[in-house]
Structure formats: structure tokens, C-alpha cells
Design a protein around this motif. Structure first.
Motif, PDB file in Angstrom:
ATOM      1  N   GLU A  81      26.425  16.356 -56.130  1.00 55.73           N
ATOM      2  CA  GLU A  81      27.836  16.302 -56.509  1.00 55.73           C
ATOM      3  C   GLU A  81      28.243  17.584 -57.243  1.00 55.73           C
ATOM      4  O   GLU A  81      29.341  18.113 -57.012  1.00 55.73           O
ATOM      5  N   THR A  82      27.376  18.076 -58.105  1.00 59.66           N
ATOM      6  CA  THR A  82      27.679  19.305 -58.832  1.00 59.66           C
ATOM      7  C   THR A  82      27.876  20.470 -57.879  1.00 59.66           C
ATOM      8  O   THR A  82      28.794  21.287 -58.041  1.00 59.66           O
ATOM      9  N   LEU A  83      27.027  20.567 -56.840  1.00 62.18           N
ATOM     10  CA  LEU A  83      27.174  21.634 -55.855  1.00 62.18           C
ATOM     11  C   LEU A  83      28.523  21.533 -55.150  1.00 62.18           C
ATOM     12  O   LEU A  83      29.248  22.530 -55.034  1.00 62.18           O
ATOM     13  N   PHE A  84      28.871  20.331 -54.674  1.00 60.85           N
ATOM     14  CA  PHE A  84      30.140  20.164 -53.960  1.00 60.85           C
ATOM     15  C   PHE A  84      31.323  20.487 -54.875  1.00 60.85           C
ATOM     16  O   PHE A  84      32.264  21.162 -54.461  1.00 60.85           O
ATOM     17  N   ARG A  85      31.257  20.007 -56.112  1.00 63.03           N
ATOM     18  CA  ARG A  85      32.360  20.255 -57.046  1.00 63.03           C
ATOM     19  C   ARG A  85      32.457  21.741 -57.377  1.00 63.03           C
ATOM     20  O   ARG A  85      33.559  22.313 -57.368  1.00 63.03           O
ATOM     21  N   GLN A  86      31.320  22.380 -57.654  1.00 67.24           N
ATOM     22  CA  GLN A  86      31.333  23.793 -58.023  1.00 67.24           C
ATOM     23  C   GLN A  86      31.786  24.660 -56.855  1.00 67.24           C
ATOM     24  O   GLN A  86      32.561  25.613 -57.031  1.00 67.24           O
ATOM     25  N   THR A  92      30.870  28.820 -55.481  1.00 67.43           N
ATOM     26  CA  THR A  92      29.518  29.106 -55.964  1.00 67.43           C
ATOM     27  C   THR A  92      28.716  27.802 -56.020  1.00 67.43           C
ATOM     28  O   THR A  92      29.218  26.723 -55.723  1.00 67.43           O
ATOM     29  N   GLY A  93      27.456  27.906 -56.434  1.00 67.12           N
ATOM     30  CA  GLY A  93      26.592  26.736 -56.556  1.00 67.12           C
ATOM     31  C   GLY A  93      25.153  27.126 -56.309  1.00 67.12           C
ATOM     32  O   GLY A  93      24.853  28.272 -55.940  1.00 67.12           O
ATOM     33  N   GLN A  94      24.256  26.174 -56.498  1.00 67.24           N
ATOM     34  CA  GLN A  94      22.828  26.401 -56.333  1.00 67.24           C
ATOM     35  C   GLN A  94      22.298  25.564 -55.174  1.00 67.24           C
ATOM     36  O   GLN A  94      22.605  24.369 -55.066  1.00 67.24           O
ATOM     37  N   VAL A  95      21.497  26.205 -54.317  1.00 64.46           N
ATOM     38  CA  VAL A  95      20.905  25.519 -53.168  1.00 64.46           C
ATOM     39  C   VAL A  95      19.423  25.885 -53.064  1.00 64.46           C
ATOM     40  O   VAL A  95      18.969  26.868 -53.654  1.00 64.46           O
ATOM     41  N   ARG A  96      18.699  25.092 -52.303  1.00 63.53           N
ATOM     42  CA  ARG A  96      17.308  25.404 -51.989  1.00 63.53           C
ATOM     43  C   ARG A  96      17.021  24.866 -50.591  1.00 63.53           C
ATOM     44  O   ARG A  96      17.897  24.279 -49.952  1.00 63.53           O
ATOM     45  N   HIS A  97      15.800  25.063 -50.112  1.00 64.18           N
ATOM     46  CA  HIS A  97      15.431  24.619 -48.771  1.00 64.18           C
ATOM     47  C   HIS A  97      14.183  23.746 -48.839  1.00 64.18           C
ATOM     48  O   HIS A  97      13.283  24.005 -49.650  1.00 64.18           O
ATOM     49  N   TYR A  98      14.144  22.741 -47.973  1.00 66.27           N
ATOM     50  CA  TYR A  98      12.942  21.928 -47.803  1.00 66.27           C
ATOM     51  C   TYR A  98      12.217  22.444 -46.572  1.00 66.27           C
ATOM     52  O   TYR A  98      12.821  22.595 -45.496  1.00 66.27           O
ATOM     53  N   LEU A  99      10.943  22.736 -46.709  1.00 65.74           N
ATOM     54  CA  LEU A  99      10.154  23.323 -45.633  1.00 65.74           C
ATOM     55  C   LEU A  99       9.458  22.212 -44.857  1.00 65.74           C
ATOM     56  O   LEU A  99       8.462  21.643 -45.312  1.00 65.74           O
ATOM     57  N   GLY A 117      12.576  27.825 -54.162  1.00 62.69           N
ATOM     58  CA  GLY A 117      13.261  27.831 -55.453  1.00 62.69           C
ATOM     59  C   GLY A 117      14.770  27.750 -55.280  1.00 62.69           C
ATOM     60  O   GLY A 117      15.316  28.051 -54.208  1.00 62.69           O
ATOM     61  N   TRP A 118      15.451  27.350 -56.340  1.00 64.44           N
ATOM     62  CA  TRP A 118      16.914  27.310 -56.323  1.00 64.44           C
ATOM     63  C   TRP A 118      17.463  28.733 -56.305  1.00 64.44           C
ATOM     64  O   TRP A 118      16.927  29.624 -56.957  1.00 64.44           O
ATOM     65  N   GLU A 119      18.534  28.925 -55.559  1.00 66.30           N
ATOM     66  CA  GLU A 119      19.173  30.232 -55.477  1.00 66.30           C
ATOM     67  C   GLU A 119      20.671  30.049 -55.268  1.00 66.30           C
ATOM     68  O   GLU A 119      21.118  28.986 -54.835  1.00 66.30           O
TER      69      GLU A 119
END
Length: 290
Positions: A81-86, A92-99, A117-119
Motif C-alpha cells: 500500500e505504501t508503494l502504491f500511495r507513494q 517514487t517508491g521502493q521495489v525489489r524482485h523475487y528470483l 535488495g530494495w531499490e
């Protein structure tokens, strides 16, 4: 929801076909020259693969045999929710990947089933596109859905969803049928309580319905093909949808309710292009005007 930084989300369970929908959107983005930040729902799981196995064992030992990725405890929904809101506020916002597999893991020098890691999200993207389990999630403390400008649900009828999952997990991931059935049974309470309600919040739902017998999904040798299916497309708000145009472009389709159209399964990709291209262009145009 945001005019300057729109968010598009596709929600559906594992094996439902959300990846197919994601590919259709990526075709639109590529054709129309739209820069999108893509977010996979798996990247907001709380645990990596080994941690999740331990969390499931611990939950079962505590008398909670139905702990699954479908439920809120196994996911970072507040962070989603924070990512969508930001992103809606300032892009902007923070994302990462699942391998998921060896190929993805090798590119990052990590083990499969782990997270990067988050980026920060990519700069100067025109919209955020999410595909996963919880794009329309809402409970007493978290409301992911309210930040999404276009919500799409992908919901095959349940037996077809099970057939797709059985074939994917057995053939591509090497799981036994017993292991896949155990997963289906473990997830069922969370599916009912946390996934089904999301499809009442979506703007458009796609539900594939086979026209062949799927009464016992556990003995099905093949996944019903697109030509052996129909797709029900339901619009939460049919206002502004040009149904005569869709019916003319999608041969052998029909309207069954004022907000629903049924099309041949093989036309699903074309239907997505016809329906979502103008919606995406409208979001991008509103962004430019803002």
C-alpha cells in the motif's frame, strides 16, 4: 488514485492466468511507447522460499494448517500500500524482485527463491503496473485497492484454475500431484476470505469458462485450450464502454447482462487490446494534461 502517476493492477491467484494478462499490457506499453514500472506481487511476499517452508511448519505445529501466500500474514501488504500511495503522490517508491529460478538467480548472484535488495523505482516512468495476488486487497488496517486507477481481475472458474495449477506445478516445477493438492487445500480458506472479495473491487474481470468437461480437475490430462473456452468479461461500470464496437470486432461474442460480454476464448488477447488500450491512453493523457 492519482492523475500524475497512475497505478494499474492485475490481481488473481497462482495459475489463474495473470501472466497472460501482464503480457497483453506489456504489448500495449511497447506499442504505445509507454514507460511502465512493473511490480511482481511475489516480491511483496514476507518470506523467501526457505523461510516460507519454515513458517508453514511452525504454523502447522501451532494448529494453523492453512497458513499460505494467499493470506495477509505471509505478505508485506502495508508496504505494498505504501508503494502504491507513494508512487501516486510523486512517482517514487521502493521495489525489489523475487528470483523464481536458476536463470533469474544467476543474473543476481543469488540462490533461487530469494529476494533482491530494495531499490528505488525507475525514474520518469509514466505509470506503475502490478501483477499478483493482492492488487485489490483491503482489510481493517490496509487498503491497497483505493490507490489503484485501473483494477483488473483474472478469475478462471475454480476447476480450471486447479487444472492450470496442477499442470504448471507438476510439469514446470516438478511437484507431485499430492503436493499440489495439499497446497490447494491449504490455501482454500485464504482464497475464500482474502482473494474472492478482491474481485468485487475490480473495474474489469475476465473469467475463462471451459466448454469441455472439467468436473474432476485432478484427472485432466490437458488444460482446456483457448478454443475450448469462453471468456466472461464483466465491467463494474459499463458507462462509456462501446459494446456495439466490441461485439463487431469480436466475432461470435454476445452480451449476457448490461455490464457483461461473453467472447470466444481465442479472442481474449484481442479483447484486452481493444478494451485496455484506450483506458491506458486515457490515463497517460490525463497525466500529461496534469
Amino acid at each position: 488514485m492519482s492523475v500524475r502517476h497512475p497505478v494499474v493492477a492485475v490481481t488473481g491467484s497462482s495459475g489463474a492466468g495473470t501472466t497472460t494478462v501482464m503480457n497483453s499490457f506489456q504489448h500495449i506499453f511497447r506499442r504505445e511507447g509507454i514507460r511502465a514500472q512493473v511490480v511482481e506481487g511475489d516480491s511483496f511476499h514476507r518470506f523467501d522460499r526457505q523461510q516460507m517452508r519454515k513458517a508453514m511448519r511452525d504454523a502447522e505445529a501451532q494448529g494453523r494448517p492453512n497458513f499460505s501466500h494467499f493470506g495477509p500474514q505471509a505478505n508485506l501488504l502495508a508496504e505494498l500500500e505504501t508503494l502504491f500511495r507513494q508512487y501516486g503522490l510523486d512517482g517514487t517508491g521502493q521495489v525489489r524482485h523475487y528470483l523464481h529460478d536458476d536463470r533469474e538467480a544467476q543474473a543476481h548472484g543469488q540462490e533461487p527463491g530469494t529476494f533482491t535488495g530494495w531499490e528505488p523505482v525507475e525514474r520518469d516512468t509514466e505509470l506503475l503496473f502490478y501483477e499478483g495476488l493482492h492488487g485489490a486487497y483491503k482489510d481493517a488496517s490496509v487498503d491497497v485497492a483505493r490507490h489503484v486507477d485501473l483494477l483488473v481481475g483474472v478469475v478462471p472458474i475454480i476447476n480450471l484454475e486447479w487444472i492450470q495449477k496442477l499442470h504448471r506445478d507438476q510439469k514446470l516445477r516438478g511437484y507431485s500431484q499430492e503436493a499440489v493438492v495439499d497446497t490447494i487445500l491449504r490455501r482454500m480458506p485464504d482464497y475464500v476470505n482474502h482473494l474472492c472479495p478482491q474481485f468485487s473491487r475490480t473495474h474489469v474481470n475476465f473469467q475463462r469458462v471451459p466448454t469441455v468437461d472439467t468436473s474432476n480437475p485432478f484427472i485432466a490430462r490437458d488444460i482446456p485450450s483457448a478454443d475450448e473456452s469462453m471468456v466472461v468479461i464483466r465491467f463494474a461500470d459499463p458507462k462509456g464502454i462501446d459494446f456495439p464496437y466490441l461485439l463487431s470486432m469480436l466475432a461470435n461474442s454476445m452480451m449476457t447482462r448490461p455490464n457483461s460480454i461473453v467472447i470466444p476464448g481465442g479472442k481474449m488477447g484481442l479483447a484486452m487490446q481493444l478494451i485496455f488500450t484506450p483506458m491506458i491512453l486515457r490515463l497517460v493523457d490525463q497525466r500529461k494534461r496534469a
